[in-house]
Scaffold this motif. Structure first.
Motif, PDB file in Angstrom:
ATOM      1  N   VAL A   1       1.027  -1.102  -0.086  1.00  0.00           N
ATOM      2  CA  VAL A   1      -0.083   0.105   0.077  1.00  0.00           C
ATOM      3  C   VAL A   1       0.757   1.167  -0.093  1.00  0.00           C
ATOM      4  N   ALA A   2       1.780   1.278   0.764  1.00  0.00           N
ATOM      5  CA  ALA A   2       2.870   2.426   0.910  1.00  0.00           C
ATOM      6  C   ALA A   2       3.680   2.743  -0.194  1.00  0.00           C
ATOM      7  N   LEU A   3       3.933   1.496  -1.191  1.00  0.00           N
ATOM      8  CA  LEU A   3       4.529   1.886  -2.668  1.00  0.00           C
ATOM      9  C   LEU A   3       3.281   2.265  -3.366  1.00  0.00           C
ATOM     10  N   SER A   4       2.327   1.857  -3.342  1.00  0.00           N
ATOM     11  CA  SER A   4       1.180   2.324  -4.026  1.00  0.00           C
ATOM     12  C   SER A   4       1.006   3.967  -4.147  1.00  0.00           C
TER      13      SER A   4
ATOM     14  N   VAL B   1       1.441   6.759  -7.002  1.00  0.00           N
ATOM     15  CA  VAL B   1       0.401   7.631  -7.269  1.00  0.00           C
ATOM     16  C   VAL B   1       1.176   9.263  -7.387  1.00  0.00           C
ATOM     17  N   LEU B   2       1.731   9.586  -6.090  1.00  0.00           N
ATOM     18  CA  LEU B   2       2.541  10.613  -6.222  1.00  0.00           C
ATOM     19  C   LEU B   2       3.618  10.990  -7.334  1.00  0.00           C
ATOM     20  N   VAL B   3       4.258   9.902  -7.823  1.00  0.00           N
ATOM     21  CA  VAL B   3       5.083   9.939  -8.876  1.00  0.00           C
ATOM     22  C   VAL B   3       4.205  10.165 -10.082  1.00  0.00           C
ATOM     23  N   ILE B   4       3.139   9.651 -10.567  1.00  0.00           N
ATOM     24  CA  ILE B   4       2.284   9.702 -11.539  1.00  0.00           C
ATOM     25  C   ILE B   4       2.122  11.431 -11.651  1.00  0.00           C
ATOM     26  N   PHE B   5       1.422  11.677 -10.286  1.00  0.00           N
ATOM     27  CA  PHE B   5       0.976  13.118 -10.268  1.00  0.00           C
ATOM     28  C   PHE B   5       2.132  14.318 -10.575  1.00  0.00           C
ATOM     29  N   LEU B   6       3.272  14.011 -10.127  1.00  0.00           N
ATOM     30  CA  LEU B   6       4.256  14.840 -10.209  1.00  0.00           C
ATOM     31  C   LEU B   6       4.775  15.129 -11.517  1.00  0.00           C
ATOM     32  N   VAL B   7       4.875  13.800 -12.332  1.00  0.00           N
ATOM     33  CA  VAL B   7       5.416  13.821 -13.783  1.00  0.00           C
ATOM     34  C   VAL B   7       4.327  14.433 -14.567  1.00  0.00           C
ATOM     35  N   TYR B   8       3.102  14.120 -14.463  1.00  0.00           N
ATOM     36  CA  TYR B   8       1.988  14.671 -15.049  1.00  0.00           C
ATOM     37  C   TYR B   8       2.248  16.118 -14.995  1.00  0.00           C
TER      38      TYR B   8
END
Lengths: 666, 129, 115
Positions: B12-15, B19-26
Motif C-alpha cells: 500500500v505504501a508503495l502504491s 500515485v505521487l510520482v504519476i502526479f508529479l510527472v504529469y
C-alpha cells in the motif's frame, strides 16, 4: 421588520457564542447543568435563525423593496416560486440559509442524542456552536440581509437564466449536503475531545452522513442536468471551480462512508476516519468559500467581496483545530489489529480511500493552482480539461475495478480458491462484453473499451451477489423468488442497498464514457432546405419562426430529423432574447433516443434572419447519456434502502452503549 | 499468537508513492495555461488565456474572416485586437468580460476556435449595467 | 414597529429562560457532574465492540457461506476461530452480558441464524 431581523441574527450570534464558551467550559469541567444550558442555547439559536429567515422570506414574498436584498434579487413581475428561491439567490440570503440548515441540524443532532451519548453531546455543542457563531458573525457584521433603503418602485429582478425549476432544487439540496457534513465532523471532534476511542460517534452520525452525501450527490446531478439542458453547450460538467467545490467534499465523504465500515467490522482505520471526516467537512467549507470570493477565476465568477477574508480565516482555524486535535489524540486511536493479507476486503477499502482522496486532492490542486501560480509568477495558470480528465481516468478506472472486486473478497483474508470461484462469472461476462464491443466496432478507444468492460464486470458481480443471495433464501424455505429477494434485501439493507448504489455509479460511469468516447459532433452552415448528417441522423433546415412573448422574443429554427430515410421528428433549436435584461440565451433542442439511451442535441449557433437566412447548426450525438440521469434515480433508491431503519440493529446498538454506561453489578 | 507480518502495508505504501510520482510527472509535463490580461501579453510566450473587456465587435465568427473585436484590460487602457472563429456564447457583447485562448501573432491575438467564454453576471452582487 | 419591539422583548425573555432553565430547575442539585466514561467503562465498551464485531463476523460468515461466496473448506477453516474469538469476548464481558443478549434472542453460535 428589518430591525427585528437584525436583532434575531444578533441573538443567534449571542446564543451560539454562549453555546461555544459555556459549552466548552461545561464539558471540560464536567458541569451538567451548564452543559444543558449551553445545549439549550444552541437549540434556541435555531429558533432565532428561523425567525430571521421568516422575516426575509416574508419581505421577499411581499415585494418589500425597502429591503435592499429584496430589491436586488426580485421584481414585481417575478413569480412566487422565484421570489421564494431568491432567498438563496444572493450572497446574504444564501449565508442565512447555511446558518438555518446548520442550526437546524445542530438542534436535531444534540436533541436526538441527548440521552444516549451525553458526554459526546457535551462536546458537540461547543463545536457546532462555534461554527454557527462564525456564520452568525458574518451575517451580523459583514453581509447582512437586512440592510434597508428608501424603497424603489421596482426591484432589479432575477437573471432569466436562473428562472427555472432547477433554481428551486439545486442550491438547497447542495446546502443540505454541505452543511450536513458538519454533524459527523462535530461528533468526530467531540469524541476526540471526550477522549473516546470507540465508534459511538460514527454510529450516532451514520444516517446524517448518508443523507448529506446523498443530497450532495443528487444536488450535483441536478446541477449537471441544468447545465446540459439550459445552458446549452451540449456538456454537463466542465470542471469549473464551482462544480469542483461540490465534487471534492462528495469524494471525501464517499471515502469516509466506506472507511467507517472497516472500523465497524475490524476496529481498524480509526485515524483515517477522523482525518476523512475532517477533510470532507473542510472541503465543504472551502467550497463555500470558493463560490463566494473572486479568488479563483471561474465561469460563474462571483464578485470580489470582503467575505473572502473571513472565510479564509474560518477555513484556517477549522483545519488547525482538527489537525491539532487529531495529532494530540493519536495514541488514543491506535489499534492492535493489523492488515493480515493483501487479498482482503480491508485492503480494497484502503485503496478505495487512497484513490478517492488522491482524486479529491488533484482536483483541489487544479482549483487552487491558479492562486498559487499567481502568487509565485504574478500570473495565474489554469489547468485545462485534459488535466482533470487524465486524473479522473487514472483514479476512476481502478475505483471502478475495486467496486467489482471488494464484494467478492472476504474480510481478514480471502483464499485464492474462493476468490477464483467468485471472480469467474463476472470476469467471464466482462470479457464477453469486451469481445462483443470490439466485434461491433467500438474497439476504437482503448479507454472506452476498458471503461465498458470494467462496468460490465461490476454489474455482473453485483447481479451475481443478488442472485446468490436470493437463491440462498429460497433454499431456506422462502415460498417464491420474489419473497426471497424481498427478505434478502430487507434483512441486509446496508449490504444490498450499497450494491444498488454501486450499480448507480456504474450507470453514471457508462453514461459519461458513452457520451464522451462514443459521441459525435458536426457543425455546418445550412441554407434553407439543406441537410447535414450526424451519427446516422439526417437534419434538414426547414425555416425560422419568431414568437413574441411579454418580455421575450423567441427565435426558432425548425429542423426535420430523419433516420434511415424516415422522418422521425422535428427539432426547434434557437435563441431567446430577453428585453428587460438585454440578454440572449441559447435554447438547445434535444431528442431522446430510447434504443441508444442517448440524445441528439442540436444547437442553432448562428441564425441569419435576413439575406440568405442561413443558419449554422451544431449537432451532437450522445449515446448513453441518459444513463447519467437514470443513475440519479437508482442512486436515491439504493441510498433509501441503506437508510431504512433496522429495529433489531438499533436495539443491539442501544444495548451496547447502555451496558457501558451502567454500573457493573457486583 | 504471533502473526506473520503481511506485506500488505508495504504494498500500500508503495502504491501511494506510485500515485505521487504519476502526479508529479504529469503536472511537470503538462502545466496549465496562464491567464493574462492584454497588458501582460508582451511578457508571455505561447498559448495563453486572454481575459478582458470586449470592444467594437464586428464580423462573423463562422465566416473565413472571423469575428474581430478589441479586448481591453479590466482596469486599464491596453487593448489588443482579437480574431476568433467558432461558437460565440449568447452573453457576448461589447462591454462584457470574456476569456479566450490563443496566441499573439504579429500584434494580433489569434484565438483558438471555440474557446470564447463569457463570465456570467455575478449571482452574489447587484447587477451592474 | 411596536409589533417588532414586543416580539423582540418576548423573545429576549424566552431565550434567557431557556438558557437559565437548568439552573432554575435544580438550584441545589445533588449531583452536578456530567456523565462521562471512566477508564473501566471505556474498557467495557471496547470489549463490547469487540464482542459485537466477532458476532457480526460470524453472522457474515454464515451469510457468505450460504450464498456461496465462501467455500465449505474456507468456512470450516474460519468458523472455528471466529467462534473462539466471540467466546473470548463474551467471557471477558461476563455472564451479565450473555444473559442480556439471550433475552434479545441474539446468539448466533447457539442457534442457526438466517442470512
Amino acid at each position: 421588520m428589518a430591525p427585528l431581523g437584525r436583532a434575531a441574527l444578533a441573538l443567534t450570534l449571542g446564543l451560539a457564542a454562549y453555546a461555544l464558551v459555556a459549552g466548552a467550559y461545561a464539558a471540560w469541567r464536567g458541569r451538567r447543568r451548564l452543559a444543558l444550558s449551553a445545549r439549550n442555547a444552541l437549540v434556541a439559536a435555531f429558533g432565532t435563525t428561523l425567525l430571521a429567515s421568516l422575516i426575509l422570506l416574508g419581505a421577499l414574498l411581499r415585494h418589500d423593496f425597502s429591503f435592499v436584498y429584496v430589491a436586488e434579487h426580485t421584481s414585481r413581475q417575478l413569480g412566487t416560486a422565484y421570489r421564494f428561491s431568491a432567498f438563496w439567490g444572493g450572497q446574504e440570503g444564501s449565508l442565512l440559509l447555511w446558518l438555518l440548515v446548520l442550526t437546524g441540524y445542530a438542534a436535531a443532532a444534540v436533541l436526538l442524542n441527548r440521552r444516549s451519548a451525553p458526554d459526546l453531546v457535551a462536546w458537540v455543542v461547543p463545536v457546532l456552536g462555534g461554527l454557527a457563531a462564525f456564520f452568525a458573525f458574518v451575517l451580523v457584521f459583514v453581509a447582512t440581509p437586512f440592510a434597508t433603503q428608501q424603497a424603489p418602485p421596482d426591484g432589479a429582478g432575477l437573471n432569466p437564466s436562473l428562472q427555472n425549476p432547477y433554481m428551486l432544487a439545486h442550491p438547497p439540496l447542495l446546502y443540505l449536503g454541505y452543511v450536513g457534513l458538519a454533524v459527523p465532523w462535530a461528533f468526530g471532534m467531540g469524541a476526540l475531545l471526550a477522549r473516546r476511542a470507540d465508534e459511538r460517534w460514527i454510529v450516532a452520525t451514520r444516517r446524517w452522513t448518508l443523507l448529506a452525501w446523498t443530497a450532495l450527490g443528487v444536488g450535483q446531478l441536478l446541477g449537471s442536468h441544468w447545465a446540459y439542458v439550459e445552458v446549452g453547450w451540449g456538456g454537463f460538467f466542465a470542471w469549473d471551480p464551482v462544480e469542483n467545490a461540490a465534487l471534492m467534499p462528495w469524494l471525501a465523504a464517499t471515502a469516509f462512508l466506506h472507511s467507517v465500515m472497516v472500523q465497524e467490522k475490524r476496529g481498524m482505520l480509526k485515524v483515517w476516519n477522523v482525518i476523512l471526516v475532517s477533510l470532507a467537512f473542510w472541503l465543504s467549507l472551502f467550497g463555500t468559500f470558493l463560490t463566494r470570493s473572486g479568488v479563483v477565476n471561474s465561469i460563474h465568477s462571483f464578485a470580489q467581496s470582503s467575505i473572502g477574508g473571513w472565510f479564509l480565516g474560518a477555513i484556517a482555524v477549522t483545519a488547525a483545530f482538527s489537525l491539532l486535535l487529531i495529532l494530540t489524540r493519536l495514541e488514543l486511536l491506535r489499534t492492535e489489529t493489523k492488515l493480515e493479507s493483501l487479498v482482503s476486503r480491508e485492503v480494497t477499502f484502503l485503496y478505495n480511500n487512497l484513490l478517492l482522496v488522491a482524486l479529491a486532492l488533484t482536483i483541489l490542486w487544479g482549483v487552487t493552482s491558479p492562486i498559487v501560480t499567481e502568487l509565485l509568477n504574478g500570473v495565474p495558470t489554469n489547468k485545462h480539461q485534459g488535466y482533470y480528465d487524465f486524473f479522473l481516468r487514472i483514479f476512476g478506472l481502478p475505483l471502478l475495478f475495486l467496486m467489482g472486486v471488494a464484494p467478492l473478497l472476504a474480510w481478514r483474508r480471502a483464499s485464492w480458491r474462493s476468490v477464483r470461484a467468485s471472480f469467474a462469472i463476472p470476469a467471464a461476462v466482462a470479457v464477453a462484453v469486451g469481445l462483443v464491443l470490439v466485434a461491433l466496432g467500438e474497439g476504437g478507444s482503448l479507454l472506452g473499451l476498458l471503461a465498458y468492460t470494467l462496468s460490465a464486470f461490476v454489474l455482473a458481480s453485483i447481479g451475481y451477489e443478488f442472485v446468490r443471495g436470493t437463491a440462498a433464501r429460497r433454499a431456506l424455505g422462502e415460498p417464491s423468488w420474489l419473497r426471497a429477494f424481498g427478505s434478502l434485501v430487507a434483512r441486509n439493507r446496508r449490504r444490498y442497498g450499497g450494491y444498488v448504489v454501486h450499480a448507480a455509479i456504474v450507470l453514471l460511469a457508462l453514461g459519461i464514457a458513452g457520451s464522451g468516447v462514443s459521441g459525435t459532433e458536426r457543425g455546418r452552415l445550412l441554407q434553407p432546405g439543406e441537410s447535414m448528417r450526424v451519427a446516422g441522423y439526417t437534419l434538414t433546415y426547414l425555416d425560422q419562426t419568431v414568437s413574441q412573448r411579454p418580455n421575450v422574443t423567441e427565435l426558432r429554427v425548425n429542423v426535420a430529423v430523419s433516420r434511415g430515410g424516415h422522418r422521425i421528428g422535428t427539432l426547434h433549436p434557437g435563441k431567446n432574447a430577453y428585453l428587460a435584461e438585454q440578454q440572449t440565451s441559447n435554447e438547445m433542442a434535444i431528442r431522446h433516443d430510447v434504443a441508444s439511451l442517448g440524445d441528439l442535441a442540436v444547437i442553432a449557433d448562428q441564425i441569419n434572419q435576413t439575406g440568405s437566412r442561413a443558419v449554422y447548426l451544431k449537432a451532437l450525438a450522445k449515446p448513453l447519456i441518459n444513463l447519467i440521469w437514470i443513475a440519479g434515480f437508482v442512486f436515491v433508491l439504493g441510498s433509501a434502502i441503506t437508510l431504512w431503519p433496522d429495529a433489531r440493529e438499533q436495539r443491539r446498538l442501544a444495548d451496547r452503549y447502555d451496558e457501558a454506561l451502567a454500573p457493573v453489578a457486583s | 499468537m504471533a502473526r506473520k507480518q503481511s506485506p500488505a502495508r508495504l504494498v500500500v505504501a508503495l502504491s501511494v508513492a506510485a500515485v505521487l510520482v504519476i502526479f508529479l510527472v504529469y503536472t511537470s509535463l503538462a502545466s496549465g495555461t496562464p491567464l493574462v490580461q492584454p497588458s501582460q501579453l508582451p511578457k508571455q510566450h505561447g498559448s495563453v488565456s486572454l481575459a478582458g473587456v470586449v470592444l467594437r465587435p464586428h464580423g462573423n465568427a463562422r465566416s473565413t474572416q472571423g469575428l474581430r473585436f478589441g479586448l481591453r484590460d479590466f482596469a486599464g487602457k491596453t487593448t489588443v485586437n482579437v480574431v476568433y472563429h467558432g461558437s460565440v456564447p449568447d452573453l457576448f457583447k461589447a462591454g462584457r468580460r470574456v476569456v479566450v485562448d490563443g496566441t499573439l501573432k504579429n500584434g494580433v491575438f489569434v484565438a483558438r476556435p471555440d474557446t470564447l467564454v463569457t463570465k456570467c453576471p455575478s449571482k452574489y452582487q447587484p447587477k451592474k449595467g | 414597529m411596536t409589533a417588532a419591539v414586543v416580539i423582540a422583548a418576548v423573545l429576549a425573555v424566552a431565550l434567557v429562560l431557556a438558557v437559565a432553565l437548568p439552573f432554575l430547575r435544580e438550584p441545589e442539585p445533588a449531583d452536578d457532574r456530567l456523565v462521562a466514561l471512566d477508564a473501566r467503562a471505556q474498557r467495557r465498551l471496547a470489549l463490547a465492540e469487540e464482542r459485537d464485531r466477532a458476532l457480526a463476523a460470524l453472522k457474515e460468515l454464515e451469510l457468505d457461506h450460504r450464498t456461496g461466496k465462501v467455500s465449505d473448506a474456507d468456512y470450516r477453516a474460519e468458523v472455528g476461530e471466529l467462534r473462539r474469538q466471540a467466546a473470548t469476548s463474551l467471557r471477558a464481558l461476563g455472564e451479565r452480558a450473555e444473559a442480556a443478549r439471550d433475552r434479545n434472542g441474539d446468539v448466533p453460535q447457539l442457534r442457526q441464524r438466517d442470512p
